[in-house]
Design a protein around this motif. Sequence first.
Motif, PDB file in Angstrom:
ATOM      1  N   ILE A 113       0.840  -1.197   0.000  1.00 37.49           N
ATOM      2  CA  ILE A 113       0.000   0.000   0.000  1.00 37.49           C
ATOM      3  C   ILE A 113       0.875   1.248   0.000  1.00 37.49           C
ATOM      4  O   ILE A 113       0.635   2.204  -0.752  1.00 37.49           O
ATOM      5  N   ALA A 114       1.919   1.256   0.836  1.00 36.24           N
ATOM      6  CA  ALA A 114       2.778   2.438   0.940  1.00 36.24           C
ATOM      7  C   ALA A 114       3.483   2.740  -0.377  1.00 36.24           C
ATOM      8  O   ALA A 114       3.606   3.903  -0.776  1.00 36.24           O
ATOM      9  N   SER A 115       3.953   1.709  -1.078  1.00 38.99           N
ATOM     10  CA  SER A 115       4.632   1.967  -2.352  1.00 38.99           C
ATOM     11  C   SER A 115       3.657   2.514  -3.376  1.00 38.99           C
ATOM     12  O   SER A 115       4.004   3.385  -4.186  1.00 38.99           O
ATOM     13  N   ARG A 116       2.433   2.026  -3.353  1.00 37.62           N
ATOM     14  CA  ARG A 116       1.439   2.556  -4.278  1.00 37.62           C
ATOM     15  C   ARG A 116       1.121   4.022  -3.988  1.00 37.62           C
ATOM     16  O   ARG A 116       0.722   4.761  -4.889  1.00 37.62           O
ATOM     17  N   LEU A 117       1.315   4.413  -2.733  1.00 36.84           N
ATOM     18  CA  LEU A 117       1.056   5.797  -2.352  1.00 36.84           C
ATOM     19  C   LEU A 117       2.267   6.709  -2.537  1.00 36.84           C
ATOM     20  O   LEU A 117       2.105   7.894  -2.819  1.00 36.84           O
ATOM     21  N   TRP A 118       3.486   6.178  -2.354  1.00 37.94           N
ATOM     22  CA  TRP A 118       4.659   7.038  -2.260  1.00 37.94           C
ATOM     23  C   TRP A 118       5.655   6.874  -3.386  1.00 37.94           C
ATOM     24  O   TRP A 118       6.264   7.865  -3.811  1.00 37.94           O
ATOM     25  N   THR A 119       5.895   5.658  -3.863  1.00 40.75           N
ATOM     26  CA  THR A 119       7.030   5.418  -4.766  1.00 40.75           C
ATOM     27  C   THR A 119       6.625   4.837  -6.115  1.00 40.75           C
ATOM     28  O   THR A 119       7.468   4.318  -6.840  1.00 40.75           O
ATOM     29  N   LYS A 120       5.343   4.903  -6.432  1.00 36.96           N
ATOM     30  CA  LYS A 120       4.862   4.495  -7.744  1.00 36.96           C
ATOM     31  C   LYS A 120       3.977   5.603  -8.307  1.00 36.96           C
ATOM     32  O   LYS A 120       3.419   6.405  -7.554  1.00 36.96           O
ATOM     33  N   PRO A 121       3.853   5.656  -9.632  1.00 42.30           N
ATOM     34  CA  PRO A 121       2.999   6.699 -10.201  1.00 42.30           C
ATOM     35  C   PRO A 121       1.521   6.442  -9.921  1.00 42.30           C
ATOM     36  O   PRO A 121       1.098   5.300  -9.721  1.00 42.30           O
ATOM     37  N   ALA A 122       0.761   7.499  -9.899  1.00 37.58           N
ATOM     38  CA  ALA A 122      -0.694   7.414  -9.759  1.00 37.58           C
ATOM     39  C   ALA A 122      -1.306   8.379 -10.763  1.00 37.58           C
ATOM     40  O   ALA A 122      -0.851   9.525 -10.882  1.00 37.58           O
ATOM     41  N   LEU A 123      -2.293   7.919 -11.496  1.00 36.50           N
ATOM     42  CA  LEU A 123      -2.887   8.721 -12.569  1.00 36.50           C
ATOM     43  C   LEU A 123      -4.388   8.822 -12.347  1.00 36.50           C
ATOM     44  O   LEU A 123      -5.082   7.801 -12.262  1.00 36.50           O
ATOM     45  N   SER A 124      -4.866  10.048 -12.234  1.00 35.69           N
ATOM     46  CA  SER A 124      -6.279  10.284 -11.956  1.00 35.69           C
ATOM     47  C   SER A 124      -6.877  11.233 -12.985  1.00 35.69           C
ATOM     48  O   SER A 124      -6.202  12.152 -13.457  1.00 35.69           O
ATOM     49  N   ILE A 125      -8.139  11.019 -13.306  1.00 34.88           N
ATOM     50  CA  ILE A 125      -8.906  11.970 -14.098  1.00 34.88           C
ATOM     51  C   ILE A 125      -9.678  12.832 -13.102  1.00 34.88           C
ATOM     52  O   ILE A 125     -10.527  12.336 -12.360  1.00 34.88           O
TER      53      ILE A 125
END
Length: 477
Positions: free
Chosen positions: A307-319
């Motif tokens: 969960i932390a990597s998905r929040l901090w060290t991976k990209p996140a793309l939102s519309i």
Amino acid sequence: MTSAHAEIPQNKQGHSGSTPVEALTTAVNQTFEATMASLKDLVAIPGIAWASFDPNELDRSADAVAALVKEAGMEDVRILRCSKADGTPGGPAVVARRPAAEGKPTILLYAHHDVQPPGDRSLWNSEPFVAEERDGRLYGRGAADDKAGIMAHLAAYSAVSKVLGEDFGIGVTFFFEGEEEAGSPTFRTFLEEHKELLRADVIVVADSSNWKVGVPALTTSLRGLVDGTFEVRVLEHAVHSGMFGGPVLDAPTLLSRLIATLHDDAGNVAVAGLVGRDDVAVDLAEEDYRADASVLDGVKLAGSGTIASRLWTKPALSIIGMDVPAVDVASNTLIPAARAKFSMRLAPGQDPEAAMAALKEHVESHAPFGAQVTFTPGERGNAFSTDTLSAAARVALWALGESWGVTPVEMGIGGSIPFISDLLEMYPDVQILVTGVEDPDSRAHSANESLHIGDFRHAVLAEALMLARLNAEGLKA
């Protein structure tokens, strides 16, 4: 005392090295009610830096902050602003400076006094610009983000000034920005025009969060950011959906199909060439994340890795926005064009220009049914990582642990503070610390924004301890 205003217990050791812990704790406790009263007064001012809001309120906010800075003992207090690219004035920043004694470092304390718009007032349980205490929290727009940051700086400075007196020799600069929530459009220009006024050895940015209520954190990484829009066009103009529908798909449908290509079936960002890793030192429990993010029951979490990597060290793309006709005014026509606004958070180590280019290549190469796609880039901001072995970071971690009485967490934040890259470019040797007064339930930018009052008191003491330790020891290797 057992209320949220309960005093911080005295440290039994009294001193930690050369830092007068007991005296600073007493000083913070003695003035905390006044600190809270000043914070409530600031919350009452709807200073919003967006063009659609009254600029007089933003000026009133700056005036109120400047008055508080003077009350804290600063003599050189200025309200400064620069012009935007279109010639209109930027937000008013409050800057105050006291020079360092010979051989002492200078500390710049940053926060911002402008706030987000209140949004839909029906979603608030109390008036957004009337600070209200409930169940140990202070509710109101700006109560946490970031007027509490201003008051933490001022209260800590006042406590150290009172305890150390003439022995307080480090230089201190207050920089309270007035347009952060509007994207800091004149920040870089402001730095260039006032480079020497703002020069410092350490910069403390009080605009982040703690790990959770009762557990402090030093923010050691922030994701970068790119945003912009892409438009899908299939017709020169709208046509009757009955007469012409079937052989051609409308623009909202094709835009939806294009948006669907941005993630794979597991919910990972599917744009090729982006940086990401899964090597965080701490993690979040799924149940805690679901509660903090108010995820509905039955909704599956997206992506892979911790969960932390998905929040901090991976990209996140939102519309985050779409231009299509509203349901209430929709007509029976094939819509010729539709547009979406994207916000993509970038992992530390990702070049924003490369990320923007990768997303542009993706949307253009995935145009559904040959639709015309127009990609318009927007803002870009670099990610940030703290050198936790620096002298300032070590002092900050000590101070957080001393104030809260528990080991602080070195945490990442999924959000972005793009202007930090401007600070590093302007002052390449500066040590930057990102601290905060928020917690996972502060709801910054949302309805019912709030501040945990007990943790706010701890944040004030932690900063006072940090300033006193830096005053005594400087930036020793």
